[in-house]
Structures are given as structure tokens and as C-alpha cells.
Design an enzyme around this catalytic site. Sequence first.
Site, PDB file in Angstrom:
ATOM      1  CB  CYS A  19      -0.926   0.013   1.204  1.00 60.36           C
ATOM      2  SG  CYS A  19      -1.879  -1.507   1.337  1.00 60.36           S
ATOM      3  CB  THR A  74      -9.745 -24.629  -0.052  1.00 62.14           C
ATOM      4  OG1 THR A  74      -9.059 -25.828   0.345  1.00 62.14           O
ATOM      5  CG2 THR A  74      -8.831 -23.429   0.117  1.00 62.14           C
ATOM      6  CB  ILE A  86      -5.726 -26.581   0.995  1.00 64.16           C
ATOM      7  CG1 ILE A  86      -4.854 -27.803   0.637  1.00 64.16           C
ATOM      8  CG2 ILE A  86      -5.172 -25.316   0.337  1.00 64.16           C
ATOM      9  CD1 ILE A  86      -4.728 -28.077  -0.846  1.00 64.16           C
ATOM     10  CE1 TYR A 144     -17.814  20.037  19.788  1.00 65.48           C
ATOM     11  CE2 TYR A 144     -18.967  20.009  21.913  1.00 65.48           C
ATOM     12  CZ  TYR A 144     -18.450  20.708  20.824  1.00 65.48           C
ATOM     13  OH  TYR A 144     -18.561  22.058  20.762  1.00 65.48           O
ATOM     14  CE  LYS A 166     -28.667  18.521  17.300  1.00 62.41           C
ATOM     15  NZ  LYS A 166     -29.387  19.677  16.751  1.00 62.41           N
TER      16      LYS A 166
HETATM   17  P1  FAD Z   1      -0.177 -10.070  -1.525  1.00 59.08           P
HETATM   18  O1  FAD Z   1       0.009  -9.126  -0.415  1.00 59.08           O
HETATM   19  O2  FAD Z   1      -0.170  -9.543  -2.903  1.00 59.08           O
HETATM   20  O3  FAD Z   1       0.931 -11.200  -1.393  1.00 59.08           O
HETATM   21  C1  FAD Z   1       0.992 -12.270  -2.275  1.00 59.08           C
HETATM   22  C2  FAD Z   1       2.410 -12.781  -2.333  1.00 59.08           C
HETATM   23  O4  FAD Z   1       2.377 -14.103  -2.847  1.00 59.08           O
HETATM   24  C3  FAD Z   1       3.297 -11.984  -3.287  1.00 59.08           C
HETATM   25  O5  FAD Z   1       4.466 -11.546  -2.639  1.00 59.08           O
HETATM   26  C4  FAD Z   1       3.649 -12.978  -4.399  1.00 59.08           C
HETATM   27  O6  FAD Z   1       4.985 -12.841  -4.842  1.00 59.08           O
HETATM   28  C5  FAD Z   1       3.492 -14.324  -3.679  1.00 59.08           C
HETATM   29  N1  FAD Z   1       3.194 -15.426  -4.581  1.00 59.08           N
HETATM   30  C6  FAD Z   1       2.216 -15.508  -5.518  1.00 59.08           C
HETATM   31  N2  FAD Z   1       2.228 -16.707  -6.121  1.00 59.08           N
HETATM   32  C7  FAD Z   1       3.239 -17.405  -5.567  1.00 59.08           C
HETATM   33  C8  FAD Z   1       3.753 -18.701  -5.790  1.00 59.08           C
HETATM   34  N3  FAD Z   1       3.240 -19.532  -6.677  1.00 59.08           N
HETATM   35  N4  FAD Z   1       4.816 -19.085  -5.048  1.00 59.08           N
HETATM   36  C9  FAD Z   1       5.376 -18.264  -4.128  1.00 59.08           C
HETATM   37  N5  FAD Z   1       4.906 -17.023  -3.878  1.00 59.08           N
HETATM   38  C10 FAD Z   1       3.859 -16.603  -4.586  1.00 59.08           C
HETATM   39  N6  FAD Z   1      -5.295  -2.284   0.150  1.00 59.08           N
HETATM   40  C11 FAD Z   1      -5.838  -1.502   1.094  1.00 59.08           C
HETATM   41  O7  FAD Z   1      -6.675  -1.986   1.863  1.00 59.08           O
HETATM   42  N7  FAD Z   1      -5.477  -0.189   1.211  1.00 59.08           N
HETATM   43  C12 FAD Z   1      -4.554   0.383   0.400  1.00 59.08           C
HETATM   44  O8  FAD Z   1      -4.221   1.569   0.546  1.00 59.08           O
HETATM   45  C13 FAD Z   1      -3.974  -0.410  -0.615  1.00 59.08           C
HETATM   46  N8  FAD Z   1      -3.075   0.119  -1.464  1.00 59.08           N
HETATM   47  C14 FAD Z   1      -2.472  -0.686  -2.387  1.00 59.08           C
HETATM   48  C15 FAD Z   1      -1.530  -0.134  -3.233  1.00 59.08           C
HETATM   49  C16 FAD Z   1      -0.899  -0.932  -4.170  1.00 59.08           C
HETATM   50  C17 FAD Z   1       0.103  -0.335  -5.089  1.00 59.08           C
HETATM   51  C18 FAD Z   1      -1.210  -2.323  -4.246  1.00 59.08           C
HETATM   52  C19 FAD Z   1      -0.522  -3.199  -5.237  1.00 59.08           C
HETATM   53  C20 FAD Z   1      -2.176  -2.862  -3.424  1.00 59.08           C
HETATM   54  C21 FAD Z   1      -2.820  -2.058  -2.494  1.00 59.08           C
HETATM   55  N9  FAD Z   1      -3.795  -2.577  -1.637  1.00 59.08           N
HETATM   56  C22 FAD Z   1      -4.370  -1.774  -0.700  1.00 59.08           C
HETATM   57  C23 FAD Z   1      -4.236  -3.986  -1.746  1.00 59.08           C
HETATM   58  C24 FAD Z   1      -3.526  -4.869  -0.736  1.00 59.08           C
HETATM   59  O9  FAD Z   1      -2.157  -4.638  -0.811  1.00 59.08           O
HETATM   60  C25 FAD Z   1      -3.858  -6.323  -1.034  1.00 59.08           C
HETATM   61  O10 FAD Z   1      -5.244  -6.492  -0.933  1.00 59.08           O
HETATM   62  C26 FAD Z   1      -3.169  -7.270  -0.067  1.00 59.08           C
HETATM   63  O11 FAD Z   1      -1.779  -7.125  -0.120  1.00 59.08           O
HETATM   64  C27 FAD Z   1      -3.514  -8.725  -0.419  1.00 59.08           C
HETATM   65  O12 FAD Z   1      -2.809  -9.591   0.399  1.00 59.08           O
HETATM   66  P2  FAD Z   1      -2.472 -11.054  -0.096  1.00 59.08           P
HETATM   67  O13 FAD Z   1      -1.730 -11.714   1.010  1.00 59.08           O
HETATM   68  O14 FAD Z   1      -3.677 -11.704  -0.609  1.00 59.08           O
HETATM   69  O15 FAD Z   1      -1.527 -10.879  -1.364  1.00 59.08           O
END
Ligand code: FAD
Length: 558
Positions: A47, A276, A281, A436, A444
Site C-alpha cells: 500500500c 477450501t 488447505i 466532541y 452533533k
Molecule cells: P499479496 O500481499 O499480494 O501477497 C501475495 C504474495 O504471494 C506476493 O508476494 C507474491 O509474490 C506471492 N506469490 C504468488 N504466487 C506465488 C507462488 N506460486 N509461489 C510463491 N509465492 C507466490 N489495500 C488496502 O486496503 N489499502 C490500500 O491503501 C492499498 N493500497 C495498495 C496499493 C498498491 C500499489 C497495491 C498493489 C495494493 C494495495 N492494496 C491496498 C491492496 C492490498 O495490498 C492487497 O489487498 C493485499 O496485499 C492482499 O494480500 P495477499 O496476502 O492476498 O496478497
Amino acid sequence: MKETRRRILIVGGVAGGASCAARARRLCERCEIVVFDRGPYVSFANCGLPYYVGDVITEEQKLLVATPQLFKERFNIQVCVETEVLRIDRAAQNIEVRNIRTGEIRTESYDALVLSPGARAIRPPLPGIDLPGIHVIRTIPDSRRIKKAVEKAESAVVVGGGFIGLEMAENLARKGLTVSIVEMAPQVMPPLDPEMASPLAAHLRENKIKLYLGESVAGFAKTDGGLTVMTSDDRKLETDLVILAIGVHPETQLATEAGLEIGKRGGIQVDGFMRTSDPHIWAVGDVVRVKDFICGEEKLIPLAGPANRQGRIAADDIIASRKTTAASPRFRGVQGTAVCDIFGLTMATTGLSEKTLRLMAHANFEKVYLHPGNHAAYFPGARPIHMKVIFDTVKGRLLGAQAVGEEGVARRIDVIAMAMQMHATVFDLEEAELCYAPQFGAAKDPVNLAGMVASNHLRGDLPLADWDKLSNTDALILDVRSNAEFEQGHLDEAKNIPLEQLRSRLTELPPKREIWLMCGVGQRAYYATRLLLQNDFQVKNLSGGWQTFCALEAAKTT
Ligand code: FAD
């Protein structure tokens, strides 16, 4: 925890995965926990990436919330970075992983497997999509590449006017680039309703961001010095670099190949414990399909907060001993609570928008607009918050809220978001007891006011007129602002009687014809509504007054 679940493997070590790993350790000291991430970092602040590009965050290190070393030393969690998980063998309960640096492939067995691989940025199959200079932003290396490109660039086109697109636009402008945004929807920030997004569009333009709304990108071409972005309106935008921020796809490949159940719109199907279709898993974060807390529909809503909470829930569920406690957490669903600040203007939202409710053909909802100050008007520096609160007309249950303003926006939406999670009604907002002191709020608070306006409506004290029907109503439009305000701008068909003169001029009003009242923001029209209702006139109130009218009109032209 049962011995059969001693080895917990986690795919993805950022929001959901890291959160799950740390929680699992806190609950189970004896488990072996291994995290795999194909990227070079875990637990980084995605983020914060736009702000790293814009040099608001100046040190890359600050983006690293935790390192593999910290995971090892503090939590005894093994983190394998640059290690991609290639395949899941569900029958054998193992995964195949590849060390990206050495190419070595090995097998790792699990008792519990957690998938948190996130989502990948959408790169649509458009002509020229793979040209150099077209970037997405998901990782630290992505932001590094963009930072480098920015050094030589004078202009950028951001494709997509949602949260990430706008944050990137702001940060590129901060670096001195001329920035254009191409957005397929007719408004910026599509989660908001158009009239709530229109002040933001105006604000972007004031800050010299060019907006091409209702236009999609048709393709890209290389030029001598940079790129041309072709749009659906045959426009050709010359630029040095392009940022694609048009949404994400859940990373479901591993799950699909392993035969896990995938939801209709993509996203791994999970239950409230993040299980899942395979009992060994779990899946969390952007990769899962989640239930909308308000309407129950299954959706993909990629946000950091839900990913973190889901990671904890999965850990609790994996550690068997926790399942038996009454307090076992269960994922309640996603409200889509989000906030964004662009050039000092904050917008925040929670729950369903009006346009979503209309798409769902929801029959029983109403909305109120209000424009209160963020704190008491008598204290210097009060700034307006433009609010829209949507509720059902049967019981007054809160369905959604949006707010835009310079100060105090997130706090109000947070309060309403929590109220919504407790199934609160507008009557509860009316009674909410909030902080407040004059510099923080008002006796309010805007949240109370929203509840009061909506409750007044449901009690019959404040009938509401429909702004959408303004152009074909037979009602008399009565504007109760001062003559001077009226002269500055008014509805063509409106009659002006200032509130202060209304009691003495009742004879000028038609006794049988409906009267629609309006003022600047809704307050004086409310007083007038009460006055006229008690004098047996048929009246309705145009919620939010002239300010809302201007926002609605602006939304038609952006
Ligand atoms: P991620 O945090 O994306 O992590 C997934 C990880 O899994 C990655 O590092 C990837 O490399 C790894 N991976 C994937 N496949 C494999 C594999 N086969 N083997 C090994 N590793 C793997 N959300 C908010 O609520 N507020 C915000 O302000 C906000 N700003 C954002 C700004 C940006 C630029 C971005 C990109 C996202 C933003 N988000 C924000 C969204 C938030 O970051 C995501 O919703 C959150 O990170 C999701 O978490 P996650 O664990 O699902 O995936």
C-alpha cells in the site's frame, strides 16, 4: 494442535500469508511454519508503493514491515524468498517448489497448507501491451523500475482511475510529470457514486491532471522518444511512460491445477474459516472469493485489511485447539471499506453504493446527502465533509456510506463501517456517542446528523424528494435560501422565499400542489419542511440542497 498438522506451509508472505504465519506461531510454539514467496521480499507494504515512487517514503527499507531474518529470530518461522511454489499434490500432501536463483526443485510436505498468493495486475491483450515503458505496480521491484523511468520522464498516462491509479497519478505529478488518466467508466473512483466522485474529478483537474473519462485504451505504439496511447475515442496521447492500474485477477493457477473449488467469478471458494474444498488447505487474501457483508453476494474485493484478518482466522482454524472455543473467529464478509487521499482531498466508502443497489434491483432503499463541517463551525478551520448515507427503508438498516472532504472523512466512515458490521440502523447513528471538543467534531457529529436526517425521513418528519425526478415533476420547487444566495445560482423553475420570510408569506404557496424544498445544504429546507408540514402543505425535501445539485450536475458532465 494435533500432531498430524504439525507442518504448516504458507504460499505468499505478504499481507495474508505473513499475518497467518505470525498468528500460527503465537498459537502453536511446536508447529513448524515455512513461508514461500517467489519475490525477493516478504511482509512489505504494497500500500506504500505509490508513495515510494513519489518520494513521500524516501527509504526503500521502510517498506519492509518484516524481513526473513526477523521472522526467524522473533518467531522461529522459516521464510524462503525467491522460491516459487509450482504445484500442489493434494493426495500426497506436498508441494513442489523451485528456488528461482538456483533453479533447484524440491518437494515439501505439509499437514496444513495456506494459499495467500494474492492477485496479479491485469494486463489486457491490447496491441503493444508488452512494450517497454508500460508498468504495473504490485511489488518493490515494480516501484523501483517506475522510479527509474520517472527520472527520465516528463509525462505519464495512468490507465485506470481507481484507488491505485489515482495514488499513482498524484505521486507522478509530485515528481513533476504531466499526468493524464484514462478511465473507461464515466467517473473517477468507480466504487463511489458519480456525484460523490465529481468533486474529486474537479480537484484532480485543479491539480493539473488531465482526465479522459468514459474512454478505454485501445492500444499502445512505440514512438521515437516514448509511447503513444490510443484510446477508444481515437485519441492519441503521447507519453514517456504508462502505468496500468485497471484491477487485478486472483492468482488461482495453483489452486485450479490442484482441483480446488473456484467460485463463479474466479477466486478460491472458502468458508467462514477460510477452508477450501480440501480439508488440509486454507486460502486467504486477494485470491479468495468473499461474501459481501451487506448483500451476501460472492465478490472479489482485494483489500489489505480483510487479507490480514483472514490470515489470522486461517491460523486459528488450523490450530485445532482453537476451534473448540466459543470465541473462535469467523470471517464475517467484506464491506469494501476503503479510503484514499489525493492532493489533500480524502474520499472514503463502506458498504454498497447506490449504483450497486440499482444493479441489484434493490427496491427498498433511500439515501440522504449532507455537507456538515468536520468540526464545530465556531472553531477556526472547519472544512465541509460531503456525505451520502444509504439505508433500507424497512428497518433503517445501514447499507452504505460515502464521504469526501479535506478533514475527518475517514473517521466518519470508520464509525459507520463499524456500525454496519453490528447491523446498526440509522436510528443507532442518531444516538451514537462520539468524541466532541470543538477542534475534533461537533456536539452533533456528522455521523449523528446523518442518522438524524435519515431517521427524520423514516419517521415521516422529513419526506424526501427524488433528485432524479427533478426534470419531470409538477411540484413547485421552493428555494429557501437568501435572495443573494439565490441570485448566485438556482434551479430555473425555482421560486425563492427565504426561510426567514416563509411564515409571513404562506399565502403565496399552493395549498394542493406538492412543494419540493431546497436550500444550500439541506438544513434550512428541513426547517421549512417542518414549518410547512405543520401548516398542512404537501412538502418534500431535496436532500443536500444546492451543493448536492451541483455535484449531481457535475457528474453528468465529467
Ligand atoms: P499479496 O500481499 O499480494 O501477497 C501475495 C504474495 O504471494 C506476493 O508476494 C507474491 O509474490 C506471492 N506469490 C504468488 N504466487 C506465488 C507462488 N506460486 N509461489 C510463491 N509465492 C507466490 N489495500 C488496502 O486496503 N489499502 C490500500 O491503501 C492499498 N493500497 C495498495 C496499493 C498498491 C500499489 C497495491 C498493489 C495494493 C494495495 N492494496 C491496498 C491492496 C492490498 O495490498 C492487497 O489487498 C493485499 O496485499 C492482499 O494480500 P495477499 O496476502 O492476498 O496478497
